[in-house]
Design a protein around this motif. Structure first.
Motif, mmCIF file in Angstrom:
data_model
loop_
_atom_site.group_PDB
_atom_site.id
_atom_site.type_symbol
_atom_site.label_atom_id
_atom_site.label_comp_id
_atom_site.label_asym_id
_atom_site.label_seq_id
_atom_site.Cartn_x
_atom_site.Cartn_y
_atom_site.Cartn_z
ATOM 1 N N VAL A 1 3.155 3.216 -7.824
ATOM 2 C CA VAL A 1 1.931 3.179 -7.027
ATOM 3 C C VAL A 1 1.814 1.839 -6.297
ATOM 4 C CG1 VAL A 1 -0.593 3.146 -7.189
ATOM 5 C CG2 VAL A 1 0.715 4.882 -8.427
ATOM 6 N N SER A 2 2.297 0.757 -6.913
ATOM 7 C CA SER A 2 2.262 -0.559 -6.262
ATOM 8 C C SER A 2 3.033 -0.566 -4.955
ATOM 9 C CB SER A 2 2.839 -1.629 -7.196
ATOM 10 O OG SER A 2 2.068 -1.770 -8.367
ATOM 11 N N ALA A 3 4.068 0.270 -4.855
ATOM 12 C CA ALA A 3 4.919 0.280 -3.658
ATOM 13 C C ALA A 3 4.369 1.152 -2.537
ATOM 14 C CB ALA A 3 6.326 0.746 -4.029
ATOM 15 N N LEU A 4 3.298 1.910 -2.782
ATOM 16 C CA LEU A 4 2.764 2.786 -1.730
ATOM 17 C C LEU A 4 2.265 1.980 -0.536
ATOM 18 C CD1 LEU A 4 0.795 5.441 -3.830
ATOM 19 C CD2 LEU A 4 3.131 5.566 -2.954
ATOM 20 N N GLY A 5 1.740 0.770 -0.780
ATOM 21 C CA GLY A 5 1.235 -0.065 0.298
ATOM 22 C C GLY A 5 2.304 -0.572 1.244
ATOM 23 N N SER A 6 3.578 -0.366 0.914
ATOM 24 C CA SER A 6 4.656 -0.771 1.822
ATOM 25 C C SER A 6 4.574 -0.039 3.157
ATOM 26 C CB SER A 6 6.020 -0.499 1.176
ATOM 27 O OG SER A 6 6.196 0.894 0.933
ATOM 28 N N ALA A 7 3.839 1.087 3.194
ATOM 29 C CA ALA A 7 3.741 1.873 4.426
ATOM 30 C C ALA A 7 2.737 1.309 5.420
ATOM 31 C CB ALA A 7 3.366 3.316 4.082
ATOM 32 N N LEU A 8 1.879 0.367 4.986
ATOM 33 C CA LEU A 8 0.891 -0.187 5.905
ATOM 34 C C LEU A 8 1.589 -0.883 7.071
ATOM 35 C CD1 LEU A 8 -1.667 -1.772 3.396
ATOM 36 C CD2 LEU A 8 -1.922 0.378 4.661
ATOM 37 N N LYS A 9 1.142 -0.583 8.299
ATOM 38 C CA LYS A 9 1.754 -1.189 9.474
ATOM 39 C C LYS A 9 1.093 -2.511 9.840
ATOM 40 C CE LYS A 9 3.098 3.343 11.186
ATOM 41 N NZ LYS A 9 3.038 4.327 12.287
#
Length: 702
Positions: free
Chosen positions: A169-177
């Protein structure tokens, strides 16, 4: 030449294609989202492919053309920027703007995102129905387009260990542009990476979360981790094991999240508060527009938005959390989606798709409902609606061995259930449906609609929907009608590619009733239809079989439904879907108009749309007469193309303000002439509790 629509293709981009449409027409097609828009270019030369790199904002394809003017078939929002990217003006319906000779970038908020670069003086004018962008002489312009579709950048593998799930879940924010407040725009958030279960934790290096200086500490338990998924993604936060649930920033600031039901409520409030205040703060950035919600609250908020805009995400969050929730609550947009997720390991794979919608996530204890409860709900709904319509009551049958749940109600536009059970009052989401959508083939052809009527007693519905599908002049439809299909013929229809299937006829849990027997969808070689309405009794099992076979989403029934009610809801659904309402939103509107509405639910991806709306966001209007004027309330239903955080502007002369595009927008007092102008587009209108259509009201006074 594109053989599907007879138009010459100008560009080779896979996501977006430009084509000529007649002598002066330029059509742009988003081949992934199946959206299209046409520009009329006065006295234009033949368009030639151009470099997308000429634009400040990303585009997938571009063409250059010489023309005297751009004529748009609708009045849309246009943002005008100078050569350095500074915003000069935003225009829309009833525009009348002039700009001196210079270099300009025009951002056109059409169904397909468009940008125009030009060096010239520019005049922009519009009335209620059309917009013109004119140049003093024949000028070279460059038109760029971008698909709003966004694929996940990769896949995370996690074990069932809750701490590994926290890392995923911590890695989901990698998608923020971006980590600026502009991430409240859906196009700047990005689709989170997908998650799969496996033997060991594996997170690709490219999926590292942004360094926002924010972490969320939680007890390592699914009930906690699932609930914070959308918040962690939106904040770009890491999720770490801890003794108590709290948000911590690098500056030492902490915000407790509570326990139990208090925890879920506080996470929900934190997500909504942060998102909403970002929407207000972003008006100091790339899009300095007049936002209604900021204007309504500014005098009550002790917030310096201009200063806050330039601060770090963590500093912004700290400031937001000091704002009393009760102060902003009256202006919060109605949230698009609340998802009830049973806290089991197998549901981790649904998280990225829920997070992509910024869903509020709850993890309820499963409350099973006896099958007899479905009969009670059906009868209650029947009596409630029949009292309004004057129809007679009838017996309602129901299956006896299904596992039902009834999620707790939520103050959101839509609700969905993630779990093995059959939900009442919510849609049923599965990861297979969303994966099917990610794998959907691109197309620049017509919208393919298939109507099948295998029940002579419901032929009235077939006749009604025949006149609905394909009635939009600006869109290309291919509508095919079938009657009395045998099992082999129906199998061929289900296996053939189509955008939407409207099925009318008898269905049992074991299959579709045909003249020569029963067809079970579980035995199909493949499913080619993307979305469907199975308007027959107890169609849930066959609908789920279509999802498992490759479909994306559909509308089905839980129990037996009487023919008169099915005809009514089937007709309303066809009109709503034809107007661009997503499956879940269409059902939310239609089920209140039918005696059997409570027996219909959405399965799969309820955000699926069949046709693009005439405006950016589909709306329902309620009209009440007040003396010589009319009181008009607007309610917007967010779709997957223009997600929560997008903007909507009521097309009223003299009102240039923007609103956030989810839920109740506002109430307006209009004269009869103003009401006629406001309802010029085809949209559902509820008058005196009855669902009508704006084009049916053109020659009558409500």
């Amino acid at each position: 030449m594109d053989p599907s629509n007879g138009q010459a293709s100008v560009t080779d981009s896979m996501a977006v294609r430009f084509g000529t449409d007649g002598d002066d027409g330029l059509e742009v097609v988003d081949t992934v989202e199946r959206r299209r828009y046409s520009l009329e270019l006065a006295g234009a030369s033949a368009p030639i492919e151009s470099s997308p790199d000429r634009f400040r904002f990303p585009v997938d394809a571009a063409v250059s053309v010489e023309t005297n003017a751009i004529v748009l078939p609708t009045a849309i929002a246009v943002y005008v920027r100078d050569g350095d990217g500074a915003m000069l003006a935003e225009t829309g319906q009833f525009a009348n703007e002039r700009f001196p000779n210079g270099t300009y970038s025009l951002e056109l908020c059409a169904p397909v995102k468009l940008y125009v670069r030009v060096r010239s003086s520019v005049q922009i004018t519009a009335d209620a129905n059309e917009m013109r962008i004119e140049f003093p002489e024949r000028t070279t312009i460059t038109v760029g387009a971008r698909s709003k579709h966004d694929q996940p950048a990769g896949t995370i593998t996690t074990t069932d260990d809750p701490e590994d799930v926290m890392a995923a879940v911590s890695a989901l924010g990698s998608a923020l542009k971006t980590t600026s407040p502009e991430r409240s725009y859906p196009t700047l958030r990005g689709h989170p990476p997908t998650i799969e279960r496996g033997e060991q934790l594996s997170i690709p290096e490219t999926l590292s979360p942004p360094d926002t200086g924010i972490r969320i500490e939680l007890p390592p338990d699914y009930r906690y981790v699932y609930v914070v998924s959308s918040l962690a993604y939106y904040l770009g936060a890491t999720v770490d094991p801890g003794e108590e649930a709290r948000i911590v920033t690098d500056s030492g600031y902490t915000h407790p999240l509570g326990t139990g039901e208090e925890f879920e409520r506080e996470v929900e409030r934190t997500l909504k508060r942060t998102f909403f205040l970002d929407c207000l703060t972003r008006t100091e950035g790339l899009y300095p527009i007049d936002l209604h919600e900021r204007r309504a609250l500014e005098d009550r908020l002790d917030v310096d938005f201009a200063t806050l805009y330039d601060q770090s995400l963590a500093a912004q969050l700290e400031a937001y959390l000091e704002v009393p929730y009760e102060t902003i609550e009256p202006q919060l947009p109605e949230w698009k989606l609340t998802s009830h997720v049973t806290p089991t390991a197998d549901n981790v794979e649904m998280l990225p798709f829920l997070v992509n919608d910024l869903a509020v996530i709850r993890t309820p204890a499963v409350q099973r409902v006896p099958a007899s409860r479905t009969e009670t709900v059906a009868v209650e709904g029947f009596l409630r609606n029949s009292e309004r319509s004057g129809s007679a009551t009838a017996a309602v049958q129901q299956p006896s061995a299904e596992s039902y749940v009834e999620p707790e109600t939520a103050d959101s536009l839509e609700q969905t259930w993630v779990g093995q059970e059959m939900p009442m009052g919510a849609s049923k989401a599965t990861p297979e449906a969303y994966r099917n959508r990610l794998g959907r083939e691109q197309s620049s052809g017509e919208i393919e609609i298939v109507v099948v009527c295998n029940d002579a007693e419901m032929d009235e519905e077939r006749g009604l929907v025949d006149s609905v599908y394909g009635s939009r002049e600006e869109l290309a439809f291919d509508v095919r009608i079938h009657r009395d299909l045998r099992t082999a013929e129906l199998a061929a229809v289900l296996e053939t590619d189509a955008d939407f299937l409207h099925y009318i006829g008898h269905i049992e849990p074991g299959g579709f009733e045909c003249p020569d027997g029963r067809l079970d969808a579980t035995g199909l070689d493949r499913v080619g239809v993307d979305a469907f309405l199975l308007n027959g009794c107890r169609s849930y099992d066959q609908g789920m079989a279509l999802i498992d076979g490759g479909a994306i989403g559909g509308i089905v029934t839980l129990t037996d439904v009487i023919n008169t009610g099915a005809v009514s809801i089937g007709t309303d659904l066809s009109r709503l879907l034809n107007c661009g309402f997503p499956l879940r939103a269409a059902l939310e509107v239609a089920k209140d108009e039918s005696v059997v509405g409570e027996q219909y639910i959405v399965v799969g991806d309820g955000g699926m749309t069949i046709a693009q709306p005439e405006g950016g966001t589909p709306c329902l209007c309620e009209v009440e007469r007040r003396g010589e004027e009319y009181e008009v309330s607007m309610k917007a239903f967010v779709n997957s193309h223009d997600g929560i955080g997008s903007l909507i502007r009521p097309e009223l002369e003299g009102d240039d303000g923007y609103y956030l595009n989810s839920g109740y927008i506002d109430t307006f007092r209009l004269s009869s002439d103003e009401l006629d102008g406001f309802l010029y587009r085809t949209m559902p209108v509820r008058i005196n509790g009855e669902l009508r259509w704006s084009d049916d009201l053109s020659n009558e006074t409500p």
